[in-house]
Structures are given as structure tokens and as C-alpha cells.
Design a protein around this motif. Sequence first.
Motif, mmCIF file in Angstrom:
data_model
loop_
_atom_site.group_PDB
_atom_site.id
_atom_site.type_symbol
_atom_site.label_atom_id
_atom_site.label_comp_id
_atom_site.label_asym_id
_atom_site.label_seq_id
_atom_site.Cartn_x
_atom_site.Cartn_y
_atom_site.Cartn_z
ATOM 1 N N VAL A 55 7.921 44.479 13.134
ATOM 2 C CA VAL A 55 6.821 43.158 12.893
ATOM 3 C C VAL A 55 5.881 44.326 11.724
ATOM 4 O O VAL A 55 5.637 43.491 10.579
ATOM 5 C CB VAL A 55 6.449 42.355 13.967
ATOM 6 C CG1 VAL A 55 5.026 41.919 13.218
ATOM 7 C CG2 VAL A 55 6.914 41.921 14.698
ATOM 8 N N GLN A 56 5.573 45.240 11.238
ATOM 9 C CA GLN A 56 4.817 46.066 10.955
ATOM 10 C C GLN A 56 5.139 45.993 9.367
ATOM 11 O O GLN A 56 6.001 46.417 9.399
ATOM 12 C CB GLN A 56 4.258 47.335 11.304
ATOM 13 C CG GLN A 56 3.196 48.090 10.996
ATOM 14 C CD GLN A 56 1.981 47.754 10.754
ATOM 15 O OE1 GLN A 56 1.933 46.661 11.827
ATOM 16 N NE2 GLN A 56 1.218 47.593 9.882
ATOM 17 N N VAL A 61 11.144 38.174 9.267
ATOM 18 C CA VAL A 61 10.931 38.719 10.814
ATOM 19 C C VAL A 61 12.102 37.899 11.720
ATOM 20 O O VAL A 61 12.019 36.593 11.099
ATOM 21 C CB VAL A 61 10.108 38.822 11.746
ATOM 22 C CG1 VAL A 61 10.156 39.010 12.935
ATOM 23 C CG2 VAL A 61 8.896 39.998 11.548
ATOM 24 N N ALA A 77 5.386 41.562 20.340
ATOM 25 C CA ALA A 77 5.093 41.415 18.385
ATOM 26 C C ALA A 77 3.571 40.792 18.405
ATOM 27 O O ALA A 77 3.239 41.076 16.998
ATOM 28 C CB ALA A 77 6.216 40.415 18.214
ATOM 29 N N ASP A 79 0.513 38.404 17.573
ATOM 30 C CA ASP A 79 0.055 37.482 16.471
ATOM 31 C C ASP A 79 0.738 36.701 15.365
ATOM 32 O O ASP A 79 0.966 35.337 15.727
ATOM 33 C CB ASP A 79 -1.032 36.815 16.034
ATOM 34 C CG ASP A 79 -2.088 37.751 15.013
ATOM 35 O OD1 ASP A 79 -1.146 38.289 14.387
ATOM 36 O OD2 ASP A 79 -3.047 38.004 15.437
ATOM 37 N N MET A 80 2.029 38.263 14.772
ATOM 38 C CA MET A 80 2.437 37.522 13.455
ATOM 39 C C MET A 80 1.466 36.716 12.921
ATOM 40 O O MET A 80 2.407 36.179 11.837
ATOM 41 C CB MET A 80 3.676 36.976 14.026
ATOM 42 C CG MET A 80 4.345 38.435 14.601
ATOM 43 S SD MET A 80 6.340 37.794 14.934
ATOM 44 C CE MET A 80 6.366 36.796 16.062
ATOM 45 N N GLN A 83 2.990 35.308 8.859
ATOM 46 C CA GLN A 83 4.471 36.391 8.803
ATOM 47 C C GLN A 83 5.601 35.137 8.845
ATOM 48 O O GLN A 83 4.910 34.324 9.481
ATOM 49 C CB GLN A 83 4.250 37.543 9.712
ATOM 50 C CG GLN A 83 3.841 38.239 9.649
ATOM 51 C CD GLN A 83 4.594 40.028 10.308
ATOM 52 O OE1 GLN A 83 4.116 39.693 11.839
ATOM 53 N NE2 GLN A 83 4.999 41.128 9.926
ATOM 54 N N VAL A 85 8.482 33.732 9.876
ATOM 55 C CA VAL A 85 9.185 33.720 10.636
ATOM 56 C C VAL A 85 10.841 33.449 11.092
ATOM 57 O O VAL A 85 9.819 31.827 11.420
ATOM 58 C CB VAL A 85 8.688 34.254 12.988
ATOM 59 C CG1 VAL A 85 9.884 34.490 13.637
ATOM 60 C CG2 VAL A 85 8.141 35.063 12.533
ATOM 61 N N ARG A 115 2.309 30.260 19.255
ATOM 62 C CA ARG A 115 1.963 31.567 17.445
ATOM 63 C C ARG A 115 1.797 30.491 16.555
ATOM 64 O O ARG A 115 2.470 30.102 15.571
ATOM 65 C CB ARG A 115 2.606 32.408 16.978
ATOM 66 C CG ARG A 115 3.398 33.708 18.416
ATOM 67 C CD ARG A 115 1.705 34.081 18.533
ATOM 68 N NE ARG A 115 2.187 35.785 19.397
ATOM 69 C CZ ARG A 115 1.986 35.525 20.503
ATOM 70 N NH1 ARG A 115 1.925 34.263 21.252
ATOM 71 N NH2 ARG A 115 2.236 36.764 21.459
ATOM 72 N N THR A 118 1.314 31.367 12.672
ATOM 73 C CA THR A 118 2.821 32.443 11.965
ATOM 74 C C THR A 118 3.430 31.399 11.277
ATOM 75 O O THR A 118 4.073 29.967 11.716
ATOM 76 C CB THR A 118 3.685 32.810 13.340
ATOM 77 O OG1 THR A 118 3.545 33.750 14.172
ATOM 78 C CG2 THR A 118 5.133 33.340 12.536
#
Length: 211
Positions: A55-56, A61, A77, A79-80, A83, A85, A115, A118
Motif C-alpha cells: 500500500v505504501q 491498489v 492496509a 485507512d488508505m 488512495q 483501490v 474506508r 478511499t
Amino acid sequence: MKIGILGSGLMGSKLGLLWARCGHDVTFSYSRSDAKLARLSQEAGAAHGSVADAVQGADAVLLSVHWSNVADVLDRAGDMAGQIVLNCCVPLDDSNTDLVVGTTTSGAEELANMRPDTRWVSCFNTVPSEAFLPVFERREDSPRPQVLTYGDDAGAKEVAGGLVRDVGFDPLEAGPLRTARFVEPFAMVTAELAYAQPGGPALTYRFDKLG
């Protein structure tokens, strides 16, 4: 593009391999076997590591785990937030025969509730993984098969669409995330056609409007 794969089973391993072949920087994670992750990364010329590693810094993702493992992989993972997804999960029971969420909500919407910050896009969950390599090998052919793609974030859908095209499909815009209430049951139809009916599991589809 840096892509983290959360779930390295049939879907995640094949999509990750193909994206690596397209030149993306792929990190495989979340498998029952560290040896499998090492093998996948070697085969793809990619990396492998923990869910946090995948994830970083990822530009996108892929979430591709069994529904029973969703809570665990999301805990790992974080909170993402912000990002993108791509979700290809279908909310199936342990026997993979019945949906455990549906019609008034959906697995995709439940993930978004878990999430909320996200940028979720659902795609690939209506195509058997056995079709990915044959489609990739014929990606210069036209017309291409399609992948239903739906979500509430236009920018995230644009990124997902590019990754769908990389594999050899065309993204088929299917509306907001709530469309999952009807697409996830449709995934059960494609599974029936792929695995229970004659002709083999490498099933694709294309919808065309007749002008």
C-alpha cells in the motif's frame, strides 16, 4: 505506475503479472504462502512484501481477497485515505455459492463504508481469471471484450480504465458504486457460464448498443 496487490490468489496474481509485463511497478502481498509471493515476484520481475509494503506509496491498489478476509486485509492496509483501490471482490459465503450481501446494499458499498476516504472503483469481478492471459495476448485485436467498471470517483475510474485497457479489455462505464447491487449478482451468472457450462472458463463479454 506503482501498484499494490492485496491478495495474490487467482485474480491478484494474474493481474499483477500482466501489469508488471506492461511496465508497472508491482508489489504482491497477502498470501497463505511466502514462497508463493516470492515465486510470483520472481516470475513477474516485481516485488513482494507485507500489505503495508504494498500500500505504501502505491498509485493504485488491487483488492482481490475472499470476502471472509476483507476485514483482516483492511486492518493491515490502514485507512488508505485518498488512495485509488480497484475492488474485484464478490461478497460470497465460505462455500462460494451464495452472496452474503445484496440488493439493498452491496459488497462494494460495504467496503466504502469501512474506508470512506478511499477512492473505490469496482472492476474485473465479472470476468473469470482464466480469461486474463488470452485477452492480454490478443490485446491488439478489435473489438475488445469489456469489463464492467463502476464507482463514484471519476478520477479513480479513469485510472482504473487505463489499467483495464493495459490487460486488453475495454472498461464499460456502469455508473456509480451502488450499481454493485446488481453487478455482484451478475458475477454469479458469469461464474455459472464459465465454470458450469460447456466451453471452458475463459469467458468474456461485450455489450453493444444498436444504433
